[in-house]
Design a protein around this motif. Structure first.
Motif, PDB file in Angstrom:
ATOM      1  N   PRO A  86      42.462  73.443  46.603  1.00  0.00           N
ATOM      2  CA  PRO A  86      43.132  74.653  47.018  1.00  0.00           C
ATOM      3  C   PRO A  86      43.957  74.361  47.894  1.00  0.00           C
ATOM      4  O   PRO A  86      45.816  74.171  47.991  1.00  0.00           O
ATOM      5  CB  PRO A  86      42.587  75.811  47.239  1.00  0.00           C
ATOM      6  CG  PRO A  86      40.805  75.538  46.215  1.00  0.00           C
ATOM      7  CD  PRO A  86      41.298  74.076  46.610  1.00  0.00           C
ATOM      8  N   ILE A  87      43.670  73.652  48.775  1.00  0.00           N
ATOM      9  CA  ILE A  87      44.695  73.586  50.288  1.00  0.00           C
ATOM     10  C   ILE A  87      45.332  72.014  49.460  1.00  0.00           C
ATOM     11  O   ILE A  87      46.464  72.217  50.388  1.00  0.00           O
ATOM     12  CB  ILE A  87      43.863  73.008  51.717  1.00  0.00           C
ATOM     13  CG1 ILE A  87      44.775  73.033  52.659  1.00  0.00           C
ATOM     14  CG2 ILE A  87      43.191  71.733  51.068  1.00  0.00           C
ATOM     15  CD1 ILE A  87      44.282  73.019  53.793  1.00  0.00           C
ATOM     16  N   LEU A  88      45.289  71.210  49.159  1.00  0.00           N
ATOM     17  CA  LEU A  88      46.463  70.027  48.464  1.00  0.00           C
ATOM     18  C   LEU A  88      46.971  70.534  48.180  1.00  0.00           C
ATOM     19  O   LEU A  88      48.080  70.229  47.760  1.00  0.00           O
ATOM     20  CB  LEU A  88      45.703  69.151  47.584  1.00  0.00           C
ATOM     21  CG  LEU A  88      44.293  68.343  48.558  1.00  0.00           C
ATOM     22  CD1 LEU A  88      43.555  67.467  47.916  1.00  0.00           C
ATOM     23  CD2 LEU A  88      44.894  67.491  49.576  1.00  0.00           C
ATOM     24  N   LEU A  89      47.049  71.967  46.978  1.00  0.00           N
ATOM     25  CA  LEU A  89      48.300  72.775  46.233  1.00  0.00           C
ATOM     26  C   LEU A  89      49.086  72.814  47.131  1.00  0.00           C
ATOM     27  O   LEU A  89      49.980  73.297  46.430  1.00  0.00           O
ATOM     28  CB  LEU A  89      47.501  73.216  45.331  1.00  0.00           C
ATOM     29  CG  LEU A  89      46.428  72.587  43.742  1.00  0.00           C
ATOM     30  CD1 LEU A  89      45.912  74.098  43.153  1.00  0.00           C
ATOM     31  CD2 LEU A  89      47.689  71.446  43.254  1.00  0.00           C
ATOM     32  N   MET A  90      48.567  73.105  48.163  1.00  0.00           N
ATOM     33  CA  MET A  90      49.396  74.478  48.934  1.00  0.00           C
ATOM     34  C   MET A  90      50.118  73.514  49.765  1.00  0.00           C
ATOM     35  O   MET A  90      51.387  73.429  49.546  1.00  0.00           O
ATOM     36  CB  MET A  90      48.751  75.197  49.844  1.00  0.00           C
ATOM     37  CG  MET A  90      47.585  76.406  49.520  1.00  0.00           C
ATOM     38  SD  MET A  90      46.820  77.212  50.383  1.00  0.00           S
ATOM     39  CE  MET A  90      47.771  77.770  51.617  1.00  0.00           C
ATOM     40  N   TRP A  91      49.495  72.381  50.190  1.00  0.00           N
ATOM     41  CA  TRP A  91      50.115  71.588  50.855  1.00  0.00           C
ATOM     42  C   TRP A  91      51.251  70.674  50.342  1.00  0.00           C
ATOM     43  O   TRP A  91      52.796  70.378  50.382  1.00  0.00           O
ATOM     44  CB  TRP A  91      49.868  70.763  51.485  1.00  0.00           C
ATOM     45  CG  TRP A  91      48.573  70.918  52.509  1.00  0.00           C
ATOM     46  CD1 TRP A  91      48.928  71.938  53.580  1.00  0.00           C
ATOM     47  CD2 TRP A  91      47.702  70.403  54.134  1.00  0.00           C
ATOM     48  NE1 TRP A  91      48.510  72.539  54.305  1.00  0.00           N
ATOM     49  CE2 TRP A  91      47.230  71.224  54.369  1.00  0.00           C
ATOM     50  CE3 TRP A  91      47.432  68.726  53.279  1.00  0.00           C
ATOM     51  CZ2 TRP A  91      46.052  71.043  55.304  1.00  0.00           C
ATOM     52  CZ3 TRP A  91      45.823  68.828  54.394  1.00  0.00           C
ATOM     53  CH2 TRP A  91      45.431  70.273  55.192  1.00  0.00           C
ATOM     54  N   PHE A  92      51.102  70.044  48.749  1.00  0.00           N
ATOM     55  CA  PHE A  92      51.459  69.095  47.975  1.00  0.00           C
ATOM     56  C   PHE A  92      52.360  69.298  46.977  1.00  0.00           C
ATOM     57  O   PHE A  92      53.401  68.882  45.949  1.00  0.00           O
ATOM     58  CB  PHE A  92      51.194  67.836  47.772  1.00  0.00           C
ATOM     59  CG  PHE A  92      50.339  66.971  49.269  1.00  0.00           C
ATOM     60  CD1 PHE A  92      51.444  66.167  50.395  1.00  0.00           C
ATOM     61  CD2 PHE A  92      48.803  66.684  49.884  1.00  0.00           C
ATOM     62  CE1 PHE A  92      50.915  66.000  51.523  1.00  0.00           C
ATOM     63  CE2 PHE A  92      48.816  66.441  50.118  1.00  0.00           C
ATOM     64  CZ  PHE A  92      49.579  66.235  51.189  1.00  0.00           C
ATOM     65  N   GLY A  93      52.237  71.020  46.479  1.00  0.00           N
ATOM     66  CA  GLY A  93      52.581  71.463  45.010  1.00  0.00           C
ATOM     67  C   GLY A  93      51.436  70.543  43.871  1.00  0.00           C
ATOM     68  O   GLY A  93      50.333  70.601  44.470  1.00  0.00           O
ATOM     69  N   THR A  94      52.250  70.462  42.958  1.00  0.00           N
ATOM     70  CA  THR A  94      51.728  70.086  41.898  1.00  0.00           C
ATOM     71  C   THR A  94      52.023  69.501  41.138  1.00  0.00           C
ATOM     72  O   THR A  94      51.623  68.535  39.768  1.00  0.00           O
ATOM     73  CB  THR A  94      51.707  71.461  40.466  1.00  0.00           C
ATOM     74  OG1 THR A  94      53.460  71.313  40.426  1.00  0.00           O
ATOM     75  CG2 THR A  94      51.295  73.265  41.247  1.00  0.00           C
ATOM     76  N   GLY A  95      53.178  68.111  41.841  1.00  0.00           N
ATOM     77  CA  GLY A  95      53.025  67.143  41.613  1.00  0.00           C
ATOM     78  C   GLY A  95      51.823  66.295  41.153  1.00  0.00           C
ATOM     79  O   GLY A  95      50.418  66.390  41.318  1.00  0.00           O
ATOM     80  N   GLU A  96      52.096  64.312  41.945  1.00  0.00           N
ATOM     81  CA  GLU A  96      51.514  63.412  41.555  1.00  0.00           C
ATOM     82  C   GLU A  96      50.546  62.908  43.134  1.00  0.00           C
ATOM     83  O   GLU A  96      49.372  63.120  42.828  1.00  0.00           O
ATOM     84  CB  GLU A  96      51.370  61.970  41.110  1.00  0.00           C
ATOM     85  CG  GLU A  96      52.217  61.339  40.254  1.00  0.00           C
ATOM     86  CD  GLU A  96      50.794  61.872  39.358  1.00  0.00           C
ATOM     87  OE1 GLU A  96      50.090  61.155  39.585  1.00  0.00           O
ATOM     88  OE2 GLU A  96      51.093  62.341  37.933  1.00  0.00           O
ATOM     89  N   ALA A 146      40.773  65.398  39.304  1.00  0.00           N
ATOM     90  CA  ALA A 146      41.961  65.284  39.673  1.00  0.00           C
ATOM     91  C   ALA A 146      42.951  65.888  39.221  1.00  0.00           C
ATOM     92  O   ALA A 146      44.097  66.518  39.518  1.00  0.00           O
ATOM     93  CB  ALA A 146      41.872  63.783  40.136  1.00  0.00           C
ATOM     94  N   GLU A 147      42.702  65.167  37.553  1.00  0.00           N
ATOM     95  CA  GLU A 147      43.402  65.526  36.578  1.00  0.00           C
ATOM     96  C   GLU A 147      43.967  67.221  36.183  1.00  0.00           C
ATOM     97  O   GLU A 147      44.768  67.402  35.532  1.00  0.00           O
ATOM     98  CB  GLU A 147      43.493  64.570  35.959  1.00  0.00           C
ATOM     99  CG  GLU A 147      43.496  62.889  35.848  1.00  0.00           C
ATOM    100  CD  GLU A 147      43.394  61.919  34.996  1.00  0.00           C
ATOM    101  OE1 GLU A 147      44.263  60.797  34.633  1.00  0.00           O
ATOM    102  OE2 GLU A 147      42.566  62.176  33.897  1.00  0.00           O
ATOM    103  N   ILE A 148      42.445  67.957  36.636  1.00  0.00           N
ATOM    104  CA  ILE A 148      42.530  69.317  36.486  1.00  0.00           C
ATOM    105  C   ILE A 148      43.443  69.955  36.776  1.00  0.00           C
ATOM    106  O   ILE A 148      44.328  70.967  36.687  1.00  0.00           O
ATOM    107  CB  ILE A 148      41.395  69.619  36.652  1.00  0.00           C
ATOM    108  CG1 ILE A 148      40.525  69.075  35.348  1.00  0.00           C
ATOM    109  CG2 ILE A 148      41.363  71.595  36.398  1.00  0.00           C
ATOM    110  CD1 ILE A 148      38.687  69.531  35.372  1.00  0.00           C
ATOM    111  N   VAL A 149      44.209  69.612  37.713  1.00  0.00           N
ATOM    112  CA  VAL A 149      44.552  70.196  39.399  1.00  0.00           C
ATOM    113  C   VAL A 149      46.168  69.856  38.940  1.00  0.00           C
ATOM    114  O   VAL A 149      46.864  69.181  39.094  1.00  0.00           O
ATOM    115  CB  VAL A 149      45.027  68.903  40.556  1.00  0.00           C
ATOM    116  CG1 VAL A 149      45.629  69.893  41.409  1.00  0.00           C
ATOM    117  CG2 VAL A 149      43.574  68.600  40.903  1.00  0.00           C
TER     118      VAL A 149
END
Length: 273
Positions: A129-139, A214-217
């Motif tokens: 969740p926090i990685l998505l908040m920080w970096f969005g939905t890219g690689e 990781a690829e579910i993200v």
């Protein structure tokens, strides 16, 4: 005098810690995988499992061939391999010098080890969740998750291997007047590298285990994303095909690391014999 004949010692069926030949290794691998698929096929043929949930191996292999030939599975494989290799390269670029430094200098270990040890016990998927908040939905969040999943364990393994370098080698270098960094560069680093490569081989397997997570993200590409799309439509054969591909790729990388270890450090194999 009666003539005594020397009896040839009988070869034991299951010798303890005795290396096996290359032929025996190959035949053993073929046997166990053949047994696995025969049992799987037999269970499916006998109707002991639901074919929708556990398709027969011939159906999975047919689906796999079709996906490679007529769909985008090959491009998904390339993307997944790139993610694993790139993220693992980042982890190694940090873990190898830091782990060797921590294993060589207790003062450096005293600073970093409490931090590294704490992070080892944090489950990598909890950062999604926090990685998505920080970096969005890219690689970036996918690569960051793969790095977090292995880097702290890799640092600890390399640190422990560095500590095990024979102390008399270091003391000899100090006696001859070598500086600390010269000893690290010319004694400790060459001595620990075989074990560093072994640690890398072990942790690369962990990177592959985190790949699907990781690829579910928020991903539309990669083997994991393909498996999640298949789940929506109950295409269990495609999911199992993805599992087989990941297992095959992981085994291929493991063999590659093993061969690289034998090529770079042949003296270890000779010493073992």
């Amino acid at each position: 005098m009666p003539r005594t004949s020397k009896r040839t010692p009988r070869k034991r069926w299951l010798p303890l810690r005795e290396p096996v030949s290359q032929t025996q290794s190959v035949l053993s691998a073929i046997f166990i995988w053949t047994l696995f698929f025969v049992v799987w096929e037999g269970v499916s043929w006998a109707g002991l499992v639901n074919d929708l949930l556990v398709p027969a191996p011939h159906k999975v292999l047919t689906t796999l061939v079709d996906m490679l030939a007529n769909r985008d599975l090959f491009s998904d494989i390339l993307i997944s391999v790139w993610r694993v290799v790139f993220s693992f390269g980042i982890a190694c670029a940090v873990a190898i010098p830091l782990g060797i430094a921590m294993g060589s200098f207790p003062a450096i270990e005293a600073v970093f080890n409490p931090f590294v040890s704490a992070w080892r016990y944090l489950p990598a998927p909890s950062f999604i969740p926090i990685l998505l908040m920080w970096f969005g939905t890219g690689e970036t969040p996918k690569l960051a998750l793969l790095v977090i999943g292995v880097i702290f364990f890799l640092i600890t393994l390399i640190m422990d291997h560095t500590r095990q370098v024979r102390s008399e080698l270091v003391e000899t270098g100090l006696t001859l007047g070598a500086s600390r960094w010269t000893i690290v560069r010319t004694i400790i680093f060459p001595a620990v590298m075989p074990n560093v490569l072994t640690a890398m081989r072990q942790m690369l397997a962990v990177t592959w285990t985190y790949l699907v997570i990781a690829e579910i993200v928020a991903s539309t590409t990669g083997i994991g994303a393909m498996m999640m799309r298949a789940r929506r439509f109950l295409h269990t054969d495609e999911i199992m095909a993805g599992i087989i591909v990941i297992g095959f790729l992981g085994l291929s990388f493991d063999i590659l690391f093993r061969k690289l270890h034998q090529w770079l450090f042949p003296y270890i194999q000779q010493r073992g014999h």
